[in-house]
Design an enzyme around this catalytic site. Sequence first.
Site, PDB file in Angstrom:
ATOM      1  CB  THR A  11      -0.955   0.101   1.104  1.00  0.00           C
ATOM      2  OG1 THR A  11      -0.079   0.004   2.295  1.00  0.00           O
ATOM      3  CG2 THR A  11      -1.596  -1.212   1.602  1.00  0.00           C
ATOM      4  CD  GLU A  15      -5.122  -2.230   1.764  1.00  0.00           C
ATOM      5  OE1 GLU A  15      -5.604  -1.698   0.956  1.00  0.00           O
ATOM      6  OE2 GLU A  15      -4.729  -1.906   2.871  1.00  0.00           O
ATOM      7  CE  LYS A  32     -14.892  11.401  13.155  1.00  0.00           C
ATOM      8  NZ  LYS A  32     -14.307  10.477  13.405  1.00  0.00           N
ATOM      9  CD1 TRP A  92     -18.722  13.178  12.089  1.00  0.00           C
ATOM     10  CD2 TRP A  92     -18.460  11.201  10.903  1.00  0.00           C
ATOM     11  NE1 TRP A  92     -18.226  11.839  12.861  1.00  0.00           N
ATOM     12  CE2 TRP A  92     -18.347  10.687  11.971  1.00  0.00           C
ATOM     13  CE3 TRP A  92     -18.729  10.371   9.918  1.00  0.00           C
ATOM     14  CZ2 TRP A  92     -17.882   9.503  12.432  1.00  0.00           C
ATOM     15  CZ3 TRP A  92     -18.474   8.883  10.013  1.00  0.00           C
ATOM     16  CH2 TRP A  92     -17.908   8.389  11.256  1.00  0.00           C
TER      17      TRP A  92
HETATM   18  P1  ADP Z   1      -3.195   3.790   0.050  1.00  0.00           P
HETATM   19  O1  ADP Z   1      -4.357   3.123   0.857  1.00  0.00           O
HETATM   20  O2  ADP Z   1      -2.139   3.366   0.399  1.00  0.00           O
HETATM   21  O3  ADP Z   1      -3.345   5.151   0.118  1.00  0.00           O
HETATM   22  P2  ADP Z   1      -4.556   2.675  -2.169  1.00  0.00           P
HETATM   23  O4  ADP Z   1      -4.397   3.236  -3.549  1.00  0.00           O
HETATM   24  O5  ADP Z   1      -4.804   1.529  -2.046  1.00  0.00           O
HETATM   25  O6  ADP Z   1      -3.400   3.174  -1.425  1.00  0.00           O
HETATM   26  O7  ADP Z   1      -5.926   3.754  -1.846  1.00  0.00           O
HETATM   27  C1  ADP Z   1      -6.974   3.374  -1.499  1.00  0.00           C
HETATM   28  C2  ADP Z   1      -7.932   4.472  -1.077  1.00  0.00           C
HETATM   29  O8  ADP Z   1      -8.156   5.431  -2.086  1.00  0.00           O
HETATM   30  C3  ADP Z   1      -9.366   4.262  -0.846  1.00  0.00           C
HETATM   31  O9  ADP Z   1      -9.290   3.602   0.455  1.00  0.00           O
HETATM   32  C4  ADP Z   1      -9.994   5.365  -0.938  1.00  0.00           C
HETATM   33  O10 ADP Z   1      -9.904   6.075   0.310  1.00  0.00           O
HETATM   34  C5  ADP Z   1      -9.323   6.286  -2.027  1.00  0.00           C
HETATM   35  N1  ADP Z   1     -10.196   5.844  -3.099  1.00  0.00           N
HETATM   36  C6  ADP Z   1      -9.985   5.011  -4.267  1.00  0.00           C
HETATM   37  N2  ADP Z   1     -10.902   5.227  -4.982  1.00  0.00           N
HETATM   38  C7  ADP Z   1     -11.646   6.356  -4.796  1.00  0.00           C
HETATM   39  C8  ADP Z   1     -12.652   7.079  -5.398  1.00  0.00           C
HETATM   40  N3  ADP Z   1     -13.230   6.787  -6.670  1.00  0.00           N
HETATM   41  N4  ADP Z   1     -13.144   8.057  -4.662  1.00  0.00           N
HETATM   42  C9  ADP Z   1     -12.738   8.310  -3.596  1.00  0.00           C
HETATM   43  N5  ADP Z   1     -11.552   7.891  -2.820  1.00  0.00           N
HETATM   44  C10 ADP Z   1     -11.071   6.728  -3.638  1.00  0.00           C
END
Ligand code: ADP
Length: 544
Positions: free
Chosen positions: A186, A331, A438, A443
């Site tokens: 990640t 994940e 918050k 929220w």
């Molecule tokens: P990291 O968690 O290390 O930043 P990732 O690339 O796996 O790497 O990021 C996943 C996160 O990106 C998601 O949990 C979410 O918060 C955000 N995310 C992914 N796609 C979207 C989307 N279409 N809209 C909003 N947030 C998104």
Amino acid sequence: MRGLMMQTPLLISDLIQHAARFHGDTEIVSRRVEGDIHRTNYRDLHTRIRKLANALTALGVKPGDRVGTLAWNGYRHMELYYAVSGMGAILHTINPRLLPDQIAWIINHAEDSFLFYDANLQPIVEQIAGKTPGLQGYVLMADADRLPAESAAAPLLAYESLVDAASDEFTWPSFDENTASSLCYTSGTTGNPKGVLYSHRSTVLHAYAAALPDVMNLSATDVILPVVPMFHVNAWGLPYAAPLVGCKIVFPGPALDGKSLHDLFEAEGVTMSAGVPTVWQGLLAYVDANGLAFSTMRRTVIGGSACPPAMMRAFEEKYRVTVVHAWGMSETSPLGTSGALKSKHSSLSAEARYAVKFKQGLALPSVDLKIVDDEGNELPWDGKTFGNLMTRGPWIVNEYYGEDKSALQDGWFQTGDVAVIDPDGYMQITDRSKDVIKSGGEWISSIELENIAVSHPGVQIAACFGVAHPRWDERPLLVVVRKPDSTLDREEMLAFFDGKIAKWQKPDDVVFVDSIPLGATGKMLKAELRRQFAGYRLPGVDPA
Ligand code: ADP
């Protein structure tokens, strides 16, 4: 009673064999680090993949070994995808935009055996070479004449020499489909990087789902250009879904600026692409500024962070490119949801259809979703109630690499995202749980405020986050990068929110900056912004 069908395992090698047999002359085009445009096809690529599998075997790579890559999107990286996983070893893709120390940490944590890297990343390799004692060798992904005269990386081999010297006779082994195939860490925007270890089964099933009409909508008639990097969650599965359907692939290499991308889209007849909003921002700005269009591009999948509604409108209305908004994470392989419309939406007004498409969408088949409160109680799908988003399915992580304990809660993976789900099942991310603002027990969605801000014609990019407030705990601060010729000021920006959201949700203040820090995967670094603005005093707040 058991079914009486064959039990052939779902293996990644079958995808490339299929493409080589049935779409052998379909092209794979790459803008190389060398600067030129390289052309091959699935048949010839498969021949080189078999040679590479023999070369890896000769180097001593065994099933289960991790092989690191530090590389852009290109045919050699694709060859590694298939040779390494196909022989039963594990492809570990590493993000070159991370700091050298982070890269070394990840290589050591994964216990990589070899590191393959693109030629323009030599400086990074020099910096990590002394810190990765477990590596048995380095392979420069180029011809031998590009090997540096001196290097701290040893032994250092040339990719093309290895491939040239190897036999193309290699029979893909058959093994349990639950065998690990690739490893991706990640990006660490939420803490230390964690390894997600995909399997052949999870990867192949994810590829089938990615190709579906309401997800990536891929077919053999498509020409795809994965902008999303092959080091970021397997380029959202495109290197697997493309051979599955036999479509032409165009790899952009390291050149992701607007001009390089647009040139390639036009020259190669690209019909479909996928990437994060920040890259599309650069492309749209270039196309806009130069009065250009997209003559073949029809669809794009945008995800990784929220697709600003203004971007979706620009693609769809100005350039006639259909946008599908998708959500996922390392994940979840990564595709978890995609925002395609249903037949009943065709009678809606354009605005009402947009309201559906702006959401992150429906779960992919085989993926399940729910939202829960902090005690784990399931919350209603009413499109209003916020909750922690949980998911499960055959391509969702079960356990992080090297942690030896379940990553699940009662069989579900907690995504760390906060979302609402409407009665039709469309999920909308309101925030990452740590980015939710918050305020007085309520929220506020930072994504919603950012989306409104970037729909102002004078705004290039905007980030919103909570800063401490003595009465309300936190209040939203908006940080904005203006477009080059914009004269937008604080009052106009704040007034722009009137009527678009409740008054108490409006940002308390606006700060204009030259740039917003972006992470290694092109996402805004809110944690860094919060650090930069630690102690920021909002208007009306007395000095402590
Ligand atoms: P990291 O968690 O290390 O930043 P990732 O690339 O796996 O790497 O990021 C996943 C996160 O990106 C998601 O949990 C979410 O918060 C955000 N995310 C992914 N796609 C979207 C989307 N279409 N809209 C909003 N947030 C998104």
